[in-house]
Structures are given as structure tokens and as C-alpha cells.
Design an enzyme around this catalytic site. Structure first.
Site, PDB file in Angstrom:
ATOM      1  N   GLY A   1      46.784  43.145  36.435  1.00  0.00           N
ATOM      2  CA  GLY A   1      46.698  44.141  37.494  1.00  0.00           C
ATOM      3  C   GLY A   1      45.296  44.164  38.058  1.00  0.00           C
ATOM      4  O   GLY A   1      44.456  43.346  37.715  1.00  0.00           O
TER       5      GLY A   1
ATOM      6  N   GLY B   1      42.220  46.818  38.884  1.00  0.00           N
ATOM      7  CA  GLY B   1      41.672  48.162  38.761  1.00  0.00           C
ATOM      8  C   GLY B   1      40.658  48.397  39.848  1.00  0.00           C
ATOM      9  O   GLY B   1      40.422  47.548  40.687  1.00  0.00           O
ATOM     10  N   GLY B   2      40.051  49.560  39.831  1.00  0.00           N
ATOM     11  CA  GLY B   2      39.058  49.884  40.830  1.00  0.00           C
ATOM     12  C   GLY B   2      37.875  48.921  40.788  1.00  0.00           C
ATOM     13  O   GLY B   2      37.220  48.688  41.787  1.00  0.00           O
ATOM     14  N   PHE B   3      37.596  48.348  39.645  1.00  0.00           N
ATOM     15  CA  PHE B   3      36.413  47.513  39.514  1.00  0.00           C
ATOM     16  C   PHE B   3      36.725  46.039  39.553  1.00  0.00           C
ATOM     17  O   PHE B   3      35.834  45.212  39.472  1.00  0.00           O
ATOM     18  CB  PHE B   3      35.700  47.833  38.210  1.00  0.00           C
ATOM     19  N   GLY B   4      37.992  45.672  39.632  1.00  0.00           N
ATOM     20  CA  GLY B   4      38.311  44.260  39.656  1.00  0.00           C
ATOM     21  C   GLY B   4      39.572  43.980  38.864  1.00  0.00           C
ATOM     22  O   GLY B   4      40.147  44.886  38.261  1.00  0.00           O
ATOM     23  N   PRO B   5      39.997  42.720  38.868  1.00  0.00           N
ATOM     24  CA  PRO B   5      41.256  42.366  38.233  1.00  0.00           C
ATOM     25  C   PRO B   5      41.173  42.374  36.703  1.00  0.00           C
ATOM     26  O   PRO B   5      40.079  42.236  36.138  1.00  0.00           O
ATOM     27  CB  PRO B   5      41.506  40.944  38.731  1.00  0.00           C
ATOM     28  N   VAL B   6      42.326  42.550  36.078  1.00  0.00           N
ATOM     29  CA  VAL B   6      42.415  42.525  34.624  1.00  0.00           C
ATOM     30  C   VAL B   6      43.357  41.394  34.228  1.00  0.00           C
ATOM     31  O   VAL B   6      44.434  41.263  34.790  1.00  0.00           O
ATOM     32  CB  VAL B   6      42.950  43.867  34.081  1.00  0.00           C
TER      33      VAL B   6
ATOM     34  N   ASP C   1      38.681  59.973  35.892  1.00  0.00           N
ATOM     35  CA  ASP C   1      39.665  59.161  36.615  1.00  0.00           C
ATOM     36  C   ASP C   1      40.923  59.054  35.760  1.00  0.00           C
ATOM     37  O   ASP C   1      41.512  57.996  35.627  1.00  0.00           O
ATOM     38  CB  ASP C   1      39.089  57.773  36.920  1.00  0.00           C
TER      39      ASP C   1
ATOM     40  N   LYS D   1      38.711  42.486  31.575  1.00  0.00           N
ATOM     41  CA  LYS D   1      38.478  43.142  32.862  1.00  0.00           C
ATOM     42  C   LYS D   1      37.310  42.441  33.524  1.00  0.00           C
ATOM     43  O   LYS D   1      36.193  42.416  33.005  1.00  0.00           O
ATOM     44  CB  LYS D   1      38.157  44.614  32.639  1.00  0.00           C
TER      45      LYS D   1
END
Ligand SMILES: *[C@@H]1O[C@H](CO)[C@@H](O)[C@H](O)[C@H]1NC(C)=O
Ligand SMILES: *[C@@H]1O[C@H](CO)[C@@H](O)[C@H](O)[C@H]1NC(C)=O
Ligand SMILES: *[C@@H]1O[C@H](CO)[C@@H](O)[C@H](O)[C@H]1NC(C)=O
Ligand SMILES: *[C@@H]1O[C@H](CO)[C@@H](O)[C@H](O)[C@H]1NC(C)=O
Ligand SMILES: *[C@@H]1O[C@H](CO)[C@@H](O)[C@H](O)[C@H]1NC(C)=O
Ligand SMILES: *[C@@H]1O[C@H](CO)[C@@H](O)[C@H](O)[C@H]1NC(C)=O
Ligand SMILES: *[C@@H]1O[C@H](CO)[C@@H](O)[C@H](O)[C@H]1NC(C)=O
Ligand SMILES: *[C@@H]1O[C@H](CO)[C@@H](O)[C@H](O)[C@H]1NC(C)=O
Ligand SMILES: *[C@@H]1O[C@H](CO)[C@@H](O)[C@H](O)[C@H]1NC(C)=O
Length: 675
Positions: A516, A518-523, A634, A537
Site C-alpha cells: 500500500g 502511506g502518507g510518507f511513501g509506499p510499503v 493520525d 516502509k
């Protein structure tokens, strides 16, 4: 609601089937098909034709659907003109035209015949391919059909159905989405064969190109890597003076496969699994950022594995550097050195590409590549050339004029493109390459020295590690005043992972491993050599979050140990990559359960309560018990991960903030978090 409509459709089908006493596959001018009366069934029983309502029961349509899957309608006759009652009649009139009449005998829809000859003995037959054909007598040759539904597709391409053009009559066969699942009228999205220049397959939204599978190179579409030889169907692209089309054919006609574009613009192939009685998606093509048509503007390439994804072709510079730097690439790149426009110009070969948009190209199927080059040099506006057909060493010629749009770089496969350059520019690039080589030599010598250095460091740290009796390298964070475990104060908190190990574990950040974004980049999911599953992450470089957030998260989480918090295994800071490595949670996040009708049933009240209590315990620990006061800021379902036993674990501390132990109030300065 959707489930209800499906049920309704299903029952209305069943109902009409019950009332269907005769099942013929043919009608003649003396016969007709009435709503609620008889339906046509193809000879092998694969398809049925009749009246149906996809949504509002008062809007009636004539359509064709699968016998095994009554809810999948592959063709609709009167998609734009529903009947408003259940009194419609489908008839074949004497001149071989099918007409759909309403209760006052008004013609709601008719099959426009392409031939003007009046047939002797017209019949309309529903074939086992799902094609409704009007024929003269028993003339079974498709090219002799007076009319066929395969020439007027709706949202589905079936096997043996041509997608493309009859250049003699100007007939354009394309598939177009329904307006909605309840309205078969033509929607916004469509899949076409564009036959301007070298023909290519494009997905359109309205009049504009959304994505481009590209031109046919004798093996496949240049930008569609999903189409591969397989055991279900064979495919063919035909390009001659009379016809341009793409078609696929089944190896075994008792298999069902269909290519469909849905109302939201997703084009997908499905095959029927008879054992499971479901449609399974076949070759889902990854829709990544580089698929967006012309993302990088003219004279630039898109590479999904690089950041930023767009780069100018060699010898080109961004047209507007400021826009380019702020990730607006749409204006593309311009030449650094203008062309001479005589035969002193040369070409720079690029490999591994999806060829640019060919809608303004020129081609010749029999030229050699050498002739092709000569042809390009002759015309001042020619900017690039390539082989048309890459099978058996390559043949044919494609020339581009002006901007080169929508090029992609692949790490595997792809084609060669020869880009025209001024002689002086080529010399400059050659020089650069040379100095890069020198640099490379320097790097090799440098790394040899580095290796020697590392061996020494390794030896020292080996001895050090023996002392500590701890594996891995120690990150400079110490767990001094912490926590429930007590005991070994110097215990390492997080292991520094090697980039090569992470690349290997995640299959080089393969899209298949992506869990997926996330706000900071892909996981990504990864598997370490010893078999342990991890979640990686990858903090995006251009997200504005950098080392600070990384450190923040590493320090925070490393200090926290609780059964309802996700465990941080380590991090990787190397070559501009900042990554966090967590334990892998096989059951993904809570939102994937509660917002999924099927999966949410797996959560009984006992489990739900357990999850709620777990989250509360985790939060209590963060807020009160951990001595650090941490406010997550968050917290949402997608940040609650579930382990094998559906125990909740709170994740994503990148935006969390630590307060001093006795500090209760604090003001935050940044607005943080995502919806
Ligand atoms: C429609 O046509 C049929 C057959 O030609 C005829 O019997 C019927 O009366 C017509 N109905 C109307 C409303 O004109
Ligand atoms: C039948 O179709 C004709 C022509 O399309 C139209 O004028 C008429 O209103 C329709 N009748 C009904 C009952 O819908
Ligand atoms: C888009 O298509 C519509 C209808 O097909 C047409 O009227 C319109 O002019 C087209 N717009 C452009 C920009 O080509
Ligand atoms: C491509 O070349 C191969 C081998 O020369 C040939 O068999 C094939 O028909 C060609 N395809 C097209 C689309 O021209
Ligand atoms: C085609 O598939 C059907 C059902 O799966 C099977 O019974 C049949 O033998 C297959 N035919 C061929 C020619 O493989
Ligand atoms: C791309 O380069 C060509 C010349 O090779 C130029 O005509 C065209 O304007 C350039 N495209 C853009 C978007 O700048
Ligand atoms: C090509 O054109 C450039 C400038 O337009 C000129 O300097 C050069 O002499 C030309 N070369 C030939 C071989 O015509
Ligand atoms: C294509 O190239 C061949 C060989 O150069 C030539 O004989 C033929 O006329 C060309 N066809 C067209 C349409 O230009
Ligand atoms: C160069 O190619 C363009 C685009 O195909 C064409 O319009 C122009 O006439 C050509 N010029 C020459 C000199 O052949």
C-alpha cells in the site's frame, strides 16, 4: 443496494427463463421475440438474448448475456433508448433489418445494414460466440453477414470480435463503458484502435487519451507488457490496406473470457472459473503513474523506478525548469542544440523503451532500418526512427515528426528508439559518457579502497560485537531509562539493515510486493533470507519528510514495546534511501476488514471487542504508561494492523510527537495527517 439490484436482475432473468418455452437460436421474418416471452439461446447454449433491466425495472433493454452467468451482459441493442414498458418486440423485417418496436409500433432501435442488397431469405441467428448475426439463408461466412452485433460492440470485447477499423467502409469498432452499472448508455471511457499514423491501442476518457497500450510491434503492444502467450487465448493484430484490428481467439471454445471496460474506466480481462462459479481477473495490468498519457510532456521519458519519474531525453533540457522542478512535467523538454537539418545530423540510440505516441508518425512495413535512417535524415522535421516489427531481427520503419510523447523506460524488455541529434550535441554526449567512464574507474578504485577499509572496520566491530554478544550493528540510540523489560541497558534497539538485503527481500521493490501507500511513501512486503516476513516502509524522497521523521519514528518506536504496537525491526539509511523495517502483519489493516462487506463478516462481536480493547490498551500505553507522552495524531482504521490472531497493533508513528514526561499541554505547529 447493488446486491439487491443484482438479485433483482437475476430473478427477473429466471422469471423470463421460466416463461421461455422454446429455445431457438434463430428468428425469421415471421417470428418475433417479445418481452417476457421467448428468448434466443445459442446452439451450444453459451449465450442468451432477451429483454432485461439492469436497474430500474421500467427501463427495458434487449441484450445478450452468458448462460452460466446471467448478470454479465456482453451486448445491448438499444443501449441509448430503453423501452419504458414491458411490451417491446424484437422483429426481423423482410429486408433483413432487425427492429425493436415499442407498444405503439414505434421503432426504438434497428440494425443499420451495411449492404443495400435485399436478401432472399434473411435470418437472425445468435451464434455461440455471442455474436448476433443477420444472414442470408445459411451463408455462414462472417464476411457475408448482412449485419452483426460484433460490429457494434458495447463495453465488452469477446473472442473473435475485431477491435478496430474496416478501412473500406470506415466502420470503427471500439468498446465503450456503460454510464453506470444501471445504465448501459455510452459512458465516458472507451478503448479504441487509433489508425492515424502507425495504428495503436488507446484508452480514452471523452475525447482525450488517458493511457496508451501503443503500437503493435509484431509481438505485442509496445507499452502493454501484460499481453503474453498463454494457454487460454491467442491474439492477432492485422494491419493492411483494408483492415486494422486486434482480436483474440480461444484455444478451447468452452472457456469463457471477456475484455471489458467498466463505468469507472478500468479495462480488465476476466475468465470464468467453472468450478468456483466466479469470474477471475486475468493479467491485471498495473496502473502506475507512468501509465498516464504524456505525464512527462514531450521529449522526456518516464521511469517508475526512478525519482522523480520523469527525465528529459539526452540532449534535451526542461522547457520550463521551475515547473519541472516542482513536478509539473507537462511542458516537456526542448533541444539543447538545434538540428543542422542536413545529413550531418546523427542519431542517439535508446534501448528498453515504450515507443512514443505514433498518431503523427509515418511507417513502411518493408523498409530496412538503414533505409529508415536515410528516410528520416531527408526530412527536417523527422525527430526519431525505429523498427516497426521487432520479431526475427526487426523489419519495417516508423518515423516520428516533432515532439516525442509518452515514452517509458523499462528495466526489462522494451524497444530501441533512434533519436535525432545535431552532430555537435552527439560529440558533447560522447564526451560526457567518456568522463562518466573515468568517474566509474575512479569509483571502482575508490570502492576497492573502501572495501579494505570496511574489512578493517568489520574486524573491529566483530570484536566489539563479541563483547556485546549482540547481532547486527548498533544504531546510536540507547535505551537508557526504559522500560518494562529492565535489565540490559545497552541492548541494541534497532538493527541497521543493508540496502542490498532489503532490495533482495522485496524483489527490488516489485509492484507485486507493494502492500500500500502511506502518507510518507509506499510499503512493501519482503522476505529475509532466513524466511522471516517483513514490511518495508520506503520513505519517499520528495515528500518533504526526511531524515527527521525517520529518526523520530525510529527513536520513538524503538523505545516502545507493547503487544498492541507494531514492532520496529530496524531501518535502512543508504544511498538516499530511508526505510523502516517492521514485523509483517499478515492480516493487513483494520480498514481492509471493516469496509469490505465480505471480510467484515469475519469479525464477530467478540473479535471486534478484542480489537477495540487492544487499541485502547495501546493508546493508554502511549499516553500514560510509556513515560514518554506520545500522541499519535493520525489514528485511523488503516493504521491499525492485525496479526495472525487478529490482535490489533497500532502503526505509523512518523507523525507522532513525543512530549516530555510531565508536559501535559503542548501546541503543535504543523497540520499533520491524512484523511
Ligand atoms: C402494431 O403492429 C401489429 C402488427 O403489425 C398490429 O397488429 C397492431 O395493431 C399494431 N399496434 C398499434 C398500436 O398500432
Ligand atoms: C414508441 O416510439 C415512438 C417512436 O420512437 C414514439 O414516438 C412513441 O412515443 C413511443 N411510444 C411509447 C408508448 O413509448
Ligand atoms: C469531443 O467530442 C465531441 C462529441 O463527440 C465533439 O462535439 C467535440 O468537438 C470534441 N472535442 C474536441 C476537443 O475534439
Ligand atoms: C513481423 O515480422 C514477422 C517475421 O518477419 C512476420 O511473420 C509478421 O507477420 C510481422 N508482423 C507484422 C504485424 O507485420
Ligand atoms: C475444452 O474444455 C472442456 C471443459 O474444460 C473440456 O471438457 C474439453 O476436453 C476441452 N477441449 C479441448 C479440445 O481441449
Ligand atoms: C520536442 O522536440 C522537438 C524537436 O525535436 C520540438 O519540435 C518540440 O517542440 C519539442 N517538444 C516540446 C514539448 O518542447
Ligand atoms: C549543414 O548545415 C550547417 C548549418 O546549417 C552547415 O554549417 C554545414 O556546413 C552543413 N553541412 C553540410 C554537409 O551541408
Ligand atoms: C516501402 O518501402 C519499400 C522499400 O523501400 C518500397 O518499395 C515501397 O514502395 C514503400 N512503400 C510505401 C508505401 O512507401
Ligand atoms: C516531412 O514530413 C512531414 C510530416 O510527415 C510532411 O508533412 C512534410 O511534407 C515532409 N517534408 C518533406 C520535405 O518530405
Amino acid at each position: 443496494m447493488e446486491a439487491l439490484t443484482h438479485l433483482f436482475v437475476f430473478y427477473s432473468f429466471l422469471f423470463s427463463l421460466l416463461r421461455t418455452s422454446i429455445s431457438l437460436d434463430t428468428i425469421t421474418p415471421s417470428q418475433s421475440i417479445r418481452d417476457g416471452g421467448s428468448a434466443l439461446v445459442s446452439a451450444g447454449g453459451h449465450f442468451q438474448l432477451g429483454f432485461f433491466s439492469p436497474g430500474n425495472p421500467d427501463r427495458r433493454y434487449v441484450g445478450i448475456w452468458y448462460t452460466v452467468s446471467l448478470d454479465i451482459v456482453v451486448w445491448v441493442a438499444n443501449r441509448e433508448a430503453p423501452l419504458s414498458d414491458h411490451l417491446g418486440v424484437l422483429k426481423l423485417v423482410d429486408d433483413g433489418v432487425l427492429v425493436l418496436l415499442n407498444s405503439t409500433n414505434g421503432t426504438v432501435w434497428s440494425s443499420r445494414s451495411t449492404t443495400s442488397t435485399t436478401p432472399q431469405n434473411p435470418v437472425a441467428q445468435l451464434l455461440d460466440t455471442g455474436n448476433l448475426a443477420v444472414k442470408d439463408g445459411n451463408d455462414d461466412k462472417p464476411e457475408k453477414f448482412l449485419w452483426q452485433s460484433f460490429d457494434y460492440p458495447c463495453d465488452t470485447q469477446l473472442p473473435e470480435m475485431k477491435l478496430g477499423w474496416n478501412l473500406v467502409t470506415g466502420l470503427d469498432r471500439f468498446i465503450s463503458s456503460w454510464k453506470s452499472t444501471e445504465d448501459p448508455a455510452q459512458g465516458e471511457y472507451s478503448v479504441h484502435i487509433d489508425h492515424r499514423g502507425l495504428p495503436q491501442r488507446v484508452n480514452m476518457k471523452g475525447n482525450s487519451t488517458k493511457t496508451r497500450a501503443g503500437s503493435w510491434n509484431g509481438v505485442g503492444f509496445t507499452g502493454h507488457q501484460g499481453l503474453r502467450p498463454n494457454t487460454v487465448f491467442d491474439y492477432e493484430f492485422v494491419l493492411n490496406e483494408k483492415e486494422v484490428y486486434f482480436e483474440f481467439k480461444l484455444f478451447n471454445t468452452s472457456v469463457f473470457t471477456r475484455f471489458v471496460i467498466n463505468p469507472t474506466g478500468v479495462a480488465q480481462r476476466f475468465t470464468w472459473n467453472d468450478r468456483k462459479q466466479i469470474w477471475e481477473s486475468f493479467f491485471t495490468s498495473e496502473a502506475d503513474q507512468c501509465e498516464n498519457y504524456g505525464l512527462c510532456g514531450g521529449n522526456a521519458t518516464c521511469n517508475i523506478n526512478k525519482s522523480p519519474v520523469c527525465a528529459c531525453l539526452e540532449g534535451f533540457l526542461p522547457q520550463f525548469q521551475k515547473d519541472w522542478d516542482s513536478a509539473d512535467w507537462s511542458d516537456g523538454c526542448v533541444r539543447r542544440t538545434p538540428l543542422e537539418c542536413n545529413d550531418t545530423d546523427g542519431f542517439l540510440m535508446r534501448t528498453g523503451l515504450k515507443l512514443p505516441d505514433t498518431s503523427a508518425s509515418w511507417y513502411n512495413k518493408s523498409m530496412t532500418l538503414q533505409e529508415c535512417k536515410g528516410m528520416c535524415l531527408k526530412n527536417c522535421s523527422c525527430t526519431a526512427y525505429a523498427s516497426l516489427n521487432i520479431s526475427e531481427g526487426g523489419s519495417g520503419c516508423v518515423l516520428w515528426f516533432g515532439s516525442l510523447i509518452d515514452i517509458r523506460e523499462y528495466s526489462e524488455g522494451g524497444q530501441d528508439l533512434h533519436v535525432r541529434m545535431a552532430k555537435s550535441e552527439l560529440a558533447l554526449l560522447e564526451k560526457q559518457r567518456h568522463s562518466n567512464k573515468k568517474k566509474l574507474v575512479g569509483i571502482i578504485v575508490g570502492s576497492a579502497l573502501l572495501v579494505v577499509g570496511m574489512i578493517i572496520v568489520g574486524l573491529v566491530s566483530y570484536i566489539w560485537k563479541k563483547k556485546l554478544k549482540n547481532p547486527g550493528l548498533v544504531l546510536g540510540i540507547q535505551r537508557k531509562d526504559y522500560d518494562n523489560e529492565g535489565g540490559k541497558e545497552d541492548m541494541e534497539l534497532a538493527i541497521l539493515f543493508d540496502l542490498a538485503v532489503i532490495i533482495n527481500a522485496t524483489n527490488n521493490f516489485s509492484n507485486n510486493n507493494k502492500l500500500g501507500e502511506g502518507g510518507f511513501g509506499p510499503v512493501y512486503k519482503g522476505t529475509l533470507p532466513e524466511g522471516k516476513d517483513i514490511a518495508v516502509k520506503r520513505l519517499s524522497k520528495n515528500s518533504g519528510q526526511g531524515l527527521n521523521e525517520l529518526k523520530n519514528e525510529v527513536i520513538l518506536i524503538a523505545k516502545l514495546q507493547h503487544r498492541n504496537l507494531v514492532k520496529l525491526l530496524g531501518c535502512c539509511i543508504q544511498e538516499n534511501e530511508n526505510m523502516l523495517i517492521y514485523e509483517y502483519m499478515p492480516n493487513k489493516s483494520l480498514d481492509s476488514f471493516i469496509f469490505d462487506q465480505a471480510k467484515s463478516k469475519l469479525l464477530d462481536w467478540h473479535k471486534r471487542l478484542n480489537i477495540i480493547r487492544g487499541i485502547a490498551k495501546g493508546l493508554l500505553y502511549l499516553h500514560e504508561d510509556s513515560r514518554l507522552r506520545i500522541i499519535h495524531r493520525d489514528l485511523k482504521a488503516s493504521n491499525i494492523l492485525l496479526d495472525n490472531n487478529m490482535n490489533p497493533k497500532i502503526s505509523d508513528f512518523g507523525v507522532a510527537r513525543s512530549f516530555g514526561g510531565d508536559q501535559i499541554d503542548s501546541e503543535t505547529t504543523k497540520i499533520i495527517g491524512t484523511q
